[in-house]
Design a protein around this motif. Structure first.
Motif, mmCIF file in Angstrom:
data_model
loop_
_atom_site.group_PDB
_atom_site.id
_atom_site.type_symbol
_atom_site.label_atom_id
_atom_site.label_comp_id
_atom_site.label_asym_id
_atom_site.label_seq_id
_atom_site.Cartn_x
_atom_site.Cartn_y
_atom_site.Cartn_z
ATOM 1 N N PHE A 1 41.617 -19.453 -37.344
ATOM 2 C CA PHE A 1 41.218 -20.465 -36.205
ATOM 3 C C PHE A 1 40.577 -19.569 -34.831
ATOM 4 O O PHE A 1 41.395 -18.801 -34.325
ATOM 5 C CB PHE A 1 42.518 -21.084 -35.877
ATOM 6 N N VAL A 2 39.554 -19.939 -34.448
ATOM 7 C CA VAL A 2 38.803 -19.134 -33.355
ATOM 8 C C VAL A 2 38.630 -20.204 -32.429
ATOM 9 O O VAL A 2 38.113 -21.274 -32.230
ATOM 10 C CB VAL A 2 37.542 -18.735 -34.042
ATOM 11 N N LEU A 3 39.072 -19.613 -31.225
ATOM 12 C CA LEU A 3 39.249 -20.356 -30.059
ATOM 13 C C LEU A 3 38.192 -20.092 -29.075
ATOM 14 O O LEU A 3 37.973 -18.742 -28.953
ATOM 15 C CB LEU A 3 40.563 -20.572 -29.559
ATOM 16 N N GLU A 4 37.474 -21.057 -28.261
ATOM 17 C CA GLU A 4 36.829 -20.582 -27.222
ATOM 18 C C GLU A 4 37.611 -20.990 -25.763
ATOM 19 O O GLU A 4 37.339 -22.184 -25.344
ATOM 20 C CB GLU A 4 35.555 -21.407 -27.256
ATOM 21 N N ILE A 5 38.172 -19.994 -25.246
ATOM 22 C CA ILE A 5 39.191 -20.196 -24.362
ATOM 23 C C ILE A 5 38.376 -19.164 -23.301
ATOM 24 O O ILE A 5 38.401 -18.033 -23.391
ATOM 25 C CB ILE A 5 40.556 -19.896 -24.482
ATOM 26 N N GLU A 6 38.264 -19.799 -21.916
ATOM 27 C CA GLU A 6 37.904 -19.004 -20.947
ATOM 28 C C GLU A 6 38.926 -18.192 -20.270
ATOM 29 O O GLU A 6 39.921 -18.821 -19.592
ATOM 30 C CB GLU A 6 36.909 -19.813 -19.884
ATOM 31 N N THR B 1 37.943 -26.081 -25.163
ATOM 32 C CA THR B 1 39.415 -26.045 -25.000
ATOM 33 C C THR B 1 39.643 -25.335 -23.587
ATOM 34 O O THR B 1 39.103 -24.350 -23.013
ATOM 35 C CB THR B 1 39.633 -24.690 -25.990
ATOM 36 N N SER B 2 40.476 -25.886 -23.144
ATOM 37 C CA SER B 2 41.230 -25.586 -21.835
ATOM 38 C C SER B 2 42.771 -25.070 -21.942
ATOM 39 O O SER B 2 43.038 -24.819 -22.971
ATOM 40 C CB SER B 2 41.608 -26.722 -20.806
ATOM 41 N N PHE B 3 43.063 -24.205 -20.858
ATOM 42 C CA PHE B 3 44.306 -23.293 -21.106
ATOM 43 C C PHE B 3 45.068 -23.374 -19.757
ATOM 44 O O PHE B 3 44.354 -23.489 -18.825
ATOM 45 C CB PHE B 3 43.742 -21.822 -21.434
ATOM 46 N N VAL B 4 46.506 -23.169 -20.033
ATOM 47 C CA VAL B 4 47.416 -23.305 -19.091
ATOM 48 C C VAL B 4 48.501 -22.207 -19.336
ATOM 49 O O VAL B 4 48.864 -21.722 -20.280
ATOM 50 C CB VAL B 4 48.216 -24.737 -18.972
ATOM 51 N N ALA B 5 48.874 -21.549 -18.229
ATOM 52 C CA ALA B 5 50.025 -20.689 -18.212
ATOM 53 C C ALA B 5 51.067 -20.991 -17.045
ATOM 54 O O ALA B 5 50.626 -21.455 -16.145
ATOM 55 C CB ALA B 5 49.776 -19.323 -17.783
ATOM 56 N N LEU B 6 52.137 -21.345 -17.761
ATOM 57 C CA LEU B 6 53.334 -21.852 -16.851
ATOM 58 C C LEU B 6 54.551 -21.058 -16.820
ATOM 59 O O LEU B 6 55.001 -20.805 -17.774
ATOM 60 C CB LEU B 6 53.442 -23.452 -17.578
ATOM 61 N N ALA B 7 55.013 -20.906 -15.413
ATOM 62 C CA ALA B 7 56.388 -20.406 -15.253
ATOM 63 C C ALA B 7 57.164 -21.221 -14.571
ATOM 64 O O ALA B 7 56.968 -22.021 -14.020
ATOM 65 C CB ALA B 7 55.996 -18.988 -14.622
ATOM 66 N N LEU B 8 58.637 -21.046 -15.091
ATOM 67 C CA LEU B 8 59.646 -21.961 -14.416
ATOM 68 C C LEU B 8 60.826 -21.298 -14.250
ATOM 69 O O LEU B 8 61.444 -20.431 -14.887
ATOM 70 C CB LEU B 8 59.717 -23.148 -15.481
ATOM 71 N N VAL C 1 45.618 -23.004 -14.362
ATOM 72 C CA VAL C 1 44.831 -23.666 -15.501
ATOM 73 C C VAL C 1 43.373 -23.141 -15.347
ATOM 74 O O VAL C 1 42.711 -22.959 -14.418
ATOM 75 C CB VAL C 1 44.798 -25.137 -15.104
ATOM 76 N N SER C 2 42.951 -22.743 -16.694
ATOM 77 C CA SER C 2 41.489 -22.411 -16.875
ATOM 78 C C SER C 2 40.755 -23.766 -17.653
ATOM 79 O O SER C 2 41.319 -23.839 -18.758
ATOM 80 C CB SER C 2 41.641 -21.254 -17.803
#
Length: 712
Positions: free
Chosen positions: A388-393, A576-583, A603-604
């Motif tokens: 699976f190859v993703l295009e994430i910035e 494809t969008s991308f998120v990193a989340l901390a809690l 968010v990217s």
């Protein structure tokens, strides 16, 4: 025949369906169907199976009062079935019962109270029979392992091996009105008011079930709640049931599901259990992974293969594995058919993989950021054996940004030291009364335009027309208000017109009706990109060709061919969008209740065209997701911080990012705070107390075993 009256506050006259036969086939309304009334309208109630399996022998009702009607499979006025993507199901059960609550009949009449009384008196005879479990769909992907495709030997050679099972069953919270419809037959035509999200599917099945020409079916799409609360084919099934009552009675029939029916039969996501077994080197890189996915689809789910495919692709998220085995299957059970949310069907996989990383960190000396940095290498620009190859910035920049903003590294180390007290920190265990704290980290992507879909093959299409008066008409499903404003601004900029000159037309004649569900047209990335191309096409022609000028654009075959459906590898998504989340959270020592202190989101998603609207949407998604994490309860966050990665690339959708990342971060923080393994969502109000009690018993048993072993 006189015209019927439809009332929404004041009386509004509507032409009969016969007179509308040359008009719009499917159109939007600014009303809820439950607010509508028609002359002579009666109400209806579904009669459901009291048993989860068996053979239906009879449905007997006492003499029905005048004006009341009972429709079963035996007196159904047409073909008693609908079809969805090759899956056929009965409109009313004729013999074999598949699940508790299956529709056996519909009861209709003028008084709701009398309907309830009659329903209570109906005698249903069911003969016992065993439910036969079936595999509805399956998938197996193996990377490495030689000709035998066996990677088991790599686990015995690994420096670390971590195994755990994760179970996910988050349900959508009830939204506004429940599903239902107002249906009316008139001569050889039918008019329907319902919050369908798939008009084409509804039209085809109504035509097949009742033998009505498609051009004689008029669908008025009423206001609806969020798409996740409307089962795409469930609405069609329900409308066919109501139409049967209308045809038999000769009346306009209105039925609204109760909230309990809505949750049980329409917002039923099904349970997904995912077992991860991960082998790591001493440096913390993934040597091998075995992932086993099981989806309980209920009695059936027409999207079962699509769900399994998406769960399989998302099961590795953005991480790289040298050796990999994924097995996935959807099985039937004597439960109501599961629904599908096209935007979040792969959310369980992100929950599992992100918590597996947390589990690895708790059993080794690696930190969550180190594990992610060492193994997130499956982008298109990098060499990989991953299927699976993703295009994430800029995924690493996105992750690093949230780590800095949340001060995650320091907090994780501190909470890990403090969590060694475990359950003893809670009041009642040695009287400490300290509030345990935990911090969680999660990443996820939101992909649009899956090239392997069984319904995406029809293609997504955008059509625009520049009219003689300079107005641009966008002919497409209506997007959200924020997206519509973005569309207007994009079109206005390219064509050099005022945004107010851009109009949306979501009413369709039969030949122009979209074949795919509405959700496929409501995403920002694909349709916005097609709109831009349409406007550029018009701009190239407008000074050469006479007005009006119409330009249509769709996904190209070359784009779709980036994904090999047979080999199940390649580039699976259009964007494809991308998120990193901390809690951060703490546990109340008296109530065992989690209190979320802070949530950080980065968010990217390409160029953010409307920052304020995007922030509002993310905050709304956070609040909605928090309401789903604990059954019957609602969590809140004291502080929410949102940031976006700067970009000039094409905008991408962000709607489902939070639903995919927040549950994993929450669960990871709970696990760290209590120094135990929280591997199931949603929680119950007593889940944390139960976790602590189990941890205490397990520790006592372990100490006893060690003591007895030493004595021997």
């Amino acid at each position: 025949m006189p015209d019927k009256k439809i009332e929404t506050g004041e009386t509004v006259k509507r032409k009969s369906a016969e007179k509308n036969s040359s008009k719009i086939h499917a159109q939007n309304m600014k009303d809820f169907y439950s607010d509508l009334k028609m002359d002579g309208m009666i109400f209806a109630k579904i009669i459901r199976s009291p048993k989860k399996s068996g053979t239906l022998k009879s449905i007997k009702a006492k003499d029905l009062p005048e004006g009341y009607f009972l429709v079963t499979a035996k007196n159904f006025p047409g073909k008693n079935s609908i079809e969805t993507l090759g899956t056929t199901c009965e409109i009313f059960c004729s013999e074999k019962i598949l699940y508790e609550g299956q529709s056996l009949a519909i009861l209709a009449g003028p008084e709701k109270k009398v309907l309830e009384e009659i329903a209570a008196s109906i005698k249903i005879e069911i003969e016992n029979a065993t439910f036969e479990k079936k595999i509805l769909s399956q998938k197996r992907v193996v990377i490495g392992g030689g000709k035998q495709k066996n990677i088991s030997k790599y686990f015995s050679r690994a420096a670390f091996t971590v195994r755990n099972k994760w179970t996910y069953r988050l349900n959508s919270t009830p939204q506004n009105e429940a599903d239902g419809a107002l249906c009316h037959f008139e001569k050889d035509a039918i008019t329907i008011f319902t919050p369908t999200h798939w008009p084409h599917h509804l039209t085809q099945n109504l035509s097949a079930a009742f033998g009505i020409a498609e051009e004689k079916i008029f669908i008025n799409k009423t206001l609806s709640s969020m798409p996740s609360t409307n089962s795409l084919w469930g609405n069609t099934l329900l409308v066919c049931q109501i139409c049967a009552a209308s045809l038999v009675s000769g009346k306009a029939v209105n039925l609204s599901l109760s909230q309990s029916e809505q949750i049980k039969f329409f917002s039923n996501p099904g349970e997904v259990s995912i077992t991860h077994k991960t082998a790591l080197t001493k440096e913390g890189t993934f040597k091998a992974a075995s992932i086993d996915i099981n989806f309980d689809a209920g009695a059936y789910n027409p999207f079962a293969q699509e769900i399994i495919d998406r769960l399989t692709i998302a099961s590795t998220s953005i991480y790289h594995f040298d050796k990999l085995e994924i097995t996935a299957q959807a099985t039937s059970s004597p439960k109501p058919p599961t629904s599908v949310n096209l935007e979040t069907m792969d959310a369980p996989s992100f929950f599992a993989i992100e918590n597996q990383l947390q589990k690895i960190c708790s059993e080794t000396e690696f930190s969550p950021d180190e594990i992610r940095a060492a193994n997130s290498t499956i982008l298109r620009s990098e060499k990989t054996k991953m299927p699976f190859v993703l295009e994430i910035e800029r995924p690493r920049d996105t992750l690093e940004a949230v780590l800095r903003q949340s001060d995650f590294r320091r907090k994780f180390a501190t909470c890990k030291i403090n969590s060694e007290f475990g359950y003893e920190k809670i009041a009642g265990y040695k009287g400490h009364g300290i509030s345990p704290r935990g911090t969680g980290l999660a990443c996820a992507y939101d992909a649009s335009g899956y090239y392997g879909t069984s319904i995406f093959e029809y293609g997504q299409k955008m059509q625009t027309t520049l009219q003689k008066d300079g107005t641009l008409v966008i002919h497409a499903q209506t997007p959200s208000a924020a997206v519509l404003e973005i569309w207007k601004n994009i079109a206005a900029e390219i064509l050099q017109i005022e945004p107010k000159m851009v109009k949306i037309n979501s009413n369709f004649r039969l030949k122009d009706e979209p074949l795919t569900p509405e959700n496929f047209y409501s995403n920002l990335s694909i349709m916005t990109g097609l709109l831009r191309k349409c406007c550029q096409g018009i701009q190239a022609k407008r000074f050469r060709d006479p007005l009006p000028i119409t330009v249509s654009k769709s996904i190209t075959k070359a784009q779709i061919n980036q994904w090999n459906k047979i080999k199940f590898r390649g580039v699976p998504f259009n964007s494809t969008s991308f998120v990193a989340l901390a809690l951060d959270l703490k546990i109340d020592p008296c109530t065992f209740w989690p209190k979320i202190k802070n949530i950080w989101v980065t968010v990217s998603a390409g160029k953010i065209l409307a920052i304020k609207e995007a922030e509002t949407r993310i905050k709304f998604s956070i609040q909605k997701t928090l309401a789903e994490l604990v059954e019957g309860e609602r969590l809140d966050a004291e502080k929410i911080s949102i940031a976006f990665v700067n970009s000039e690339t094409e905008s991408k959708q962000i709607g489902a990012l939070i639903k995919k990342a927040l549950p994993a971060a929450f669960s990871a923080a709970i696990s760290q705070a209590l120094n135990c393994n929280e591997n199931f969502l949603p929680l119950k109000s007593n889940s944390l107390f139960t976790l602590l009690s189990q941890a205490k018993l397990a520790e006592k048993a372990e100490k006893k075993e060690v003591k007895e072993g030493g004595a021997q």
